[in-house]
Write a protein that holds these residues in place. Structure first.
Motif, mmCIF file in Angstrom:
data_model
loop_
_atom_site.group_PDB
_atom_site.id
_atom_site.type_symbol
_atom_site.label_atom_id
_atom_site.label_comp_id
_atom_site.label_asym_id
_atom_site.label_seq_id
_atom_site.Cartn_x
_atom_site.Cartn_y
_atom_site.Cartn_z
ATOM 1 N N ARG A 3 0.835 -1.197 0.000
ATOM 2 C CA ARG A 3 0.000 0.000 0.000
ATOM 3 C C ARG A 3 0.872 1.250 0.000
ATOM 4 O O ARG A 3 1.910 1.295 0.642
ATOM 5 C CB ARG A 3 -0.885 -0.013 1.254
ATOM 6 N N LYS A 4 0.426 2.282 -0.731
ATOM 7 C CA LYS A 4 1.160 3.535 -0.740
ATOM 8 C C LYS A 4 1.202 4.109 0.665
ATOM 9 O O LYS A 4 0.214 4.101 1.381
ATOM 10 C CB LYS A 4 0.479 4.558 -1.668
ATOM 11 N N ARG A 5 2.335 4.650 1.040
ATOM 12 C CA ARG A 5 2.419 5.337 2.322
ATOM 13 C C ARG A 5 1.792 6.713 2.186
ATOM 14 O O ARG A 5 1.987 7.427 1.209
ATOM 15 C CB ARG A 5 3.871 5.493 2.756
ATOM 16 N N THR A 6 1.020 7.109 3.189
ATOM 17 C CA THR A 6 0.479 8.455 3.173
ATOM 18 C C THR A 6 1.604 9.461 3.384
ATOM 19 O O THR A 6 2.596 9.168 4.044
ATOM 20 C CB THR A 6 -0.588 8.642 4.270
ATOM 21 N N SER A 7 1.435 10.649 2.830
ATOM 22 C CA SER A 7 2.475 11.662 2.919
ATOM 23 C C SER A 7 2.365 12.467 4.199
ATOM 24 O O SER A 7 3.043 13.463 4.354
ATOM 25 C CB SER A 7 2.352 12.608 1.719
ATOM 26 N N ALA A 8 1.521 12.059 5.113
ATOM 27 C CA ALA A 8 1.184 12.903 6.246
ATOM 28 C C ALA A 8 2.081 12.715 7.450
ATOM 29 O O ALA A 8 1.744 13.133 8.534
ATOM 30 C CB ALA A 8 -0.266 12.658 6.634
ATOM 31 N N TYR A 9 3.227 12.036 7.341
ATOM 32 C CA TYR A 9 4.144 11.941 8.452
ATOM 33 C C TYR A 9 4.761 13.303 8.714
ATOM 34 O O TYR A 9 5.259 13.951 7.808
ATOM 35 C CB TYR A 9 5.232 10.910 8.153
ATOM 36 N N MET A 10 4.750 13.715 9.985
ATOM 37 C CA MET A 10 5.248 15.045 10.338
ATOM 38 C C MET A 10 6.297 14.945 11.433
ATOM 39 O O MET A 10 6.308 13.999 12.223
ATOM 40 C CB MET A 10 4.097 15.927 10.819
ATOM 41 N N SER A 11 7.148 15.948 11.491
ATOM 42 C CA SER A 11 8.158 16.019 12.540
ATOM 43 C C SER A 11 7.482 16.356 13.868
ATOM 44 O O SER A 11 6.361 16.875 13.896
ATOM 45 C CB SER A 11 9.186 17.090 12.200
ATOM 46 N N PRO A 12 8.156 16.092 15.002
ATOM 47 C CA PRO A 12 7.574 16.460 16.301
ATOM 48 C C PRO A 12 7.241 17.950 16.391
ATOM 49 O O PRO A 12 6.213 18.330 16.961
ATOM 50 C CB PRO A 12 8.687 16.077 17.291
ATOM 51 N N GLY A 13 8.097 18.800 15.815
ATOM 52 C CA GLY A 13 7.820 20.231 15.829
ATOM 53 C C GLY A 13 6.562 20.584 15.066
ATOM 54 O O GLY A 13 5.755 21.407 15.512
ATOM 55 N N GLU A 14 6.390 19.961 13.908
ATOM 56 C CA GLU A 14 5.182 20.201 13.119
ATOM 57 C C GLU A 14 3.947 19.709 13.853
ATOM 58 O O GLU A 14 2.895 20.367 13.832
ATOM 59 C CB GLU A 14 5.307 19.488 11.769
ATOM 60 N N GLN A 15 4.062 18.590 14.516
ATOM 61 C CA GLN A 15 2.922 18.047 15.247
ATOM 62 C C GLN A 15 2.522 18.933 16.417
ATOM 63 O O GLN A 15 1.337 19.200 16.625
ATOM 64 C CB GLN A 15 3.240 16.639 15.743
#
Length: 235
Positions: A3-15
């Motif tokens: 399955r394609k990985r979603t692009s929504a992984y974010m850094s801790p700072g972004e989160q």
């Protein structure tokens, strides 16, 4: 095939910064923006139209969104370039699914909400009549971008790494809540929360578009296209 990985992984700072911004956007700004503009006009000795205030408000949201999520936006843009054809097909399929599912859900929603009118739609319609160009810019470009970064990028994407079902559930409910909760508060009628049903299908399809394409830009484009069609019917 994986399955394609979603692009929504974010850094801790972004989160962290994104979560604070999201809370302000969802719960505080709908009521704080008006008084803040009144104070600014008083201090600067100017008078702004309602359309100008709304436009400034969304440009400010756009600027903050870009500042907080610029790294994420760069990553999801690279994913778009890697799968441009797939993203385009996802947007087209999403439009078909969006309107097909909305038609199926219409009778259930109409029964549930009774005679209550969707005040969000009325507000947009009034803005279209009063300031069509500014409203078109906000509804088709600015609002979809900000909402997709927050609801599909921040909420759905980060929860998706933990639980796919939870990601769909929470992002859809919060997206629906955004469009109705302030009207329920102003009218002091919790029954207005039933209007959330009207936004569950769009929330579901937009999250699917982000996940299936692997890039947030697919859900941004789908959201913009759906809003453009809605505004066109109003005009």
């Amino acid at each position: 095939m994986s399955r394609k990985r979603t692009s929504a992984y974010m850094s801790p700072g972004e989160q962290i910064a994104g979560t604070v911004f999201f809370a302000l956007y969802l719960l505080v700004l709908p009521f704080a923006a008006g008084p803040l503009f009144d104070l600014a006009e008083l201090l600067l000795g100017i008078a702004l139209s309602s359309a100008a205030e709304t436009l400034i408000y969304y440009y400010a949201l756009l600027a903050v969104t870009v500042v907080i999520f610029h790294g994420f936006l760069a990553r999801t843009s690279r994913r778009l370039l890697d799968n441009l054809d797939g993203a385009a097909k996802t947007v087209l399929a999403g439009l078909v699914a969006l309107y097909g599912l909305n038609e199926l859900a219409y009778r259930l929603i109409h029964t549930a909400v009774g005679g209550r009118t969707n005040l969000n739609d009325i507000a947009i319609s009034a803005r279209v009549d009063g300031a069509p160009h500014a409203t078109l810019l906000i509804v088709v470009l600015l609002a979809p971008f900000v909402e997709e970064v927050l609801f599909r990028g921040l909420v759905f994407g980060n929860l998706r790494t933990r639980s796919r079902g939870l990601a769909y559930l929470v992002s859809c409910l919060l997206f629906a809540l955004l469009h109705v909760w302030q009207f329920a508060v102003v009218n002091r009628d919790i029954a207005y929360f039933l209007l959330m049903l009207q936004y569950l299908v769009p929330g579901l399809v937009l999250a699917w578009a982000c996940e299936h394409s692997g890039t947030l830009w697919a859900s941004v484009a789908l959201h913009a296209a759906a809003n453009a069609l809605s505004v066109w019917t109003m005009m």
